[in-house]
Design a protein around this motif. Structure first.
Motif, PDB file in Angstrom:
ATOM      1  N   TYR A 190       0.938  -1.302   0.024  1.00  0.00           N
ATOM      2  CA  TYR A 190       0.050  -0.037  -0.078  1.00  0.00           C
ATOM      3  C   TYR A 190       1.057   1.363  -0.057  1.00  0.00           C
ATOM      4  N   ARG A 191       0.275   2.388  -0.447  1.00  0.00           N
ATOM      5  CA  ARG A 191       0.946   3.746  -0.254  1.00  0.00           C
ATOM      6  C   ARG A 191      -0.132   4.823   0.404  1.00  0.00           C
ATOM      7  N   GLY A 192       0.764   5.673   1.090  1.00  0.00           N
ATOM      8  CA  GLY A 192      -0.245   6.700   1.751  1.00  0.00           C
ATOM      9  C   GLY A 192       0.647   7.877   1.198  1.00  0.00           C
ATOM     10  N   ILE A 193      -0.108   8.977   0.864  1.00  0.00           N
ATOM     11  CA  ILE A 193       0.171  10.213   0.247  1.00  0.00           C
ATOM     12  C   ILE A 193      -0.169  11.401   0.998  1.00  0.00           C
ATOM     13  N   ASP A 194       0.597  12.457   1.109  1.00  0.00           N
ATOM     14  CA  ASP A 194       0.206  13.815   1.705  1.00  0.00           C
ATOM     15  C   ASP A 194       0.729  14.893   0.835  1.00  0.00           C
ATOM     16  N   PHE A 195       0.222  15.432   0.058  1.00  0.00           N
ATOM     17  CA  PHE A 195       0.712  16.571  -0.895  1.00  0.00           C
ATOM     18  C   PHE A 195       1.248  17.629  -0.287  1.00  0.00           C
ATOM     19  N   GLY A 196       2.065  18.295  -1.243  1.00  0.00           N
ATOM     20  CA  GLY A 196       2.767  19.285  -1.107  1.00  0.00           C
ATOM     21  C   GLY A 196       3.587  19.861  -1.861  1.00  0.00           C
ATOM     22  N   THR A 197       3.672  21.060  -1.865  1.00  0.00           N
ATOM     23  CA  THR A 197       4.485  21.933  -3.272  1.00  0.00           C
ATOM     24  C   THR A 197       5.429  22.671  -2.282  1.00  0.00           C
ATOM     25  N   ARG A 198       5.109  23.909  -1.665  1.00  0.00           N
ATOM     26  CA  ARG A 198       6.273  24.587  -0.870  1.00  0.00           C
ATOM     27  C   ARG A 198       6.679  23.689   0.310  1.00  0.00           C
ATOM     28  N   ASN A 199       5.461  23.104   0.999  1.00  0.00           N
ATOM     29  CA  ASN A 199       5.662  22.189   1.935  1.00  0.00           C
ATOM     30  C   ASN A 199       5.937  20.731   1.560  1.00  0.00           C
ATOM     31  N   PRO A 200       6.661  20.020   2.194  1.00  0.00           N
ATOM     32  CA  PRO A 200       6.973  18.628   1.514  1.00  0.00           C
ATOM     33  C   PRO A 200       5.667  17.763   1.053  1.00  0.00           C
ATOM     34  N   PHE A 201       6.090  17.117  -0.013  1.00  0.00           N
ATOM     35  CA  PHE A 201       5.159  16.304  -0.438  1.00  0.00           C
ATOM     36  C   PHE A 201       5.659  14.703   0.282  1.00  0.00           C
TER      37      PHE A 201
END
Length: 345
Positions: A190-201
């Motif tokens: 499985y993979r878990g994802i938290d988005f970010g651009t200026r903050n880390p992805f």
């Protein structure tokens, strides 16, 4: 009609319904009893107990006029709770909550418990866990002795205590961080994802050992300043042909999820956003079993997740207890994973 409301339908099915069935009078009948949805216990006198879950939300608590409601564990959804209370009005019904207050000084405390003794419609009773005749006292005393003083007050005596310090109290590098190693290709991934651009992805990879249900977090991607499509390309490159049961991602970034699906062929489920429920799901896996082993381990190559686990702290926002929203991107991805696994059973 009486409602029995559990945290989730799996909770209702696994243990709440077992208790209802045990104490039901002879001649009662069961309807959809094994379903992870609403179920009914129909009594010989014409009464009905309907098994419900807070996961139904406020909309799922409308319509009926009921005589009583029993909430097993602290209700997580204030709006849904208020809707249940409205169902009681027609019949001057009663609400019973049986719970261990593990979430700090929540809305339940401020809205109800703090008024006990001051308002005629609310009362509370605390029961010491060591007085419970249904659990081995010596084993419970040993377990309680390992808890922090704050956690022991809540667990043993049912006291409301302010949340403080580390969120993952049981977590420790000695017990939960292991040397990185290859894992069998047959394990579910499985993979878990938290988005970010200026903050880390942040993305964390998980695989579950089918022999003992231990979740291994064996890889991470953690970077800022890149477009979502580029992150997706990196995820595909790191995965190198691995097959995933599902991916779960922050539901608030709808465009990010669309980009991953359309441009990178990474389809994601929308994560459940309940922070407290997600923390509980992580803590359940971090807890040591009877053999002293956790059911969540982190490979030592996941340096950012390990750092965030060490630093994850309780704080306060506008007078309400919450986690400190800083350096929590990999932890958020882990929360999404653990809660989705729990919800899907």
């Amino acid at each position: 009609m009486v409602w029995s409301v559990a945290l989730t339908f799996p909770d209702s099915r696994r243990y709440v319904r077992a208790k209802l069935k045990r104490y039901a009078p002879e001649g009662s009948t069961l309807w959809r009893w094994d379903a992870e949805n609403e179920a009914e216990l129909r009594l010989p006198n014409g009464g009905t107990i309907i098994c419900k879950s807070w996961s139904q939300g406020r909309a799922g608590m409308q319509g009926d006029s009921i005589r009583a409601a029993w909430c097993d564990e602290e209700p997580p959804d204030e709006a849904a709770f208020d809707e249940v209370a409205m169902r009681l009005v027609d019949q001057s019904g009663r609400m019973l909550i049986t719970m261990t207050p593990l979430n700090g000084l929540t809305w339940v405390y401020h809205k109800h418990t703090a008024r006990a003794g001051l308002a005629p419609d609310v009362c509370d009773r605390m029961i010491d866990g060591l007085d419970n005749p249904h659990v081995p006292r010596a084993e419970l005393e040993l377990l309680l002795s390992r808890l922090s003083p704050t956690a022991r007050k809540a667990r043993q005596r049912g006291e409301y205590v302010p949340l403080e310090g580390r969120v993952f109290e049981v977590y420790g590098r000695a017990s939960h961080v292991i040397p990185a190693r290859p894992l069998p290709a047959s394990w579910a991934r499985y993979r878990g994802i938290d988005f970010g651009t200026r903050n880390p992805f942040a993305c964390v990879w998980a695989a579950i050992d089918p022999a003992d249900d231990v979740m291994h977090i064996y890889r991470e991607h953690y970077a800022a300043g890149l477009q979502t499509q580029r992150h997706g390309e990196i995820l595909n490159g790191l995965s190198d042909g691995e097959v995933f049961e599902w991916n779960v991602a922050d539901p608030e970034d709808r465009q990010g999820r669309i980009t991953l699906a359309n441009d990178c062929d990474i389809v994601t489920l929308a994560a459940y956003k309940s922070v407290r429920e997600g923390i509980d799901a992580v803590n359940e896996r971090l807890a040591l079993d009877v053999e002293g082993r956790p059911h969540l381990v982190i490979h030592d190559c996941c340096r950012n997740l390990i750092r965030e686990m060490d630093q994850y702290r309780w704080g306060a926002t506008e007078g309400k207890e919450s986690v400190v929203k800083q350096d929590d991107h990999a932890v958020d991805a882990l929360r999404y994973l653990c809660l989705m696994l729990k919800r899907l059973g």
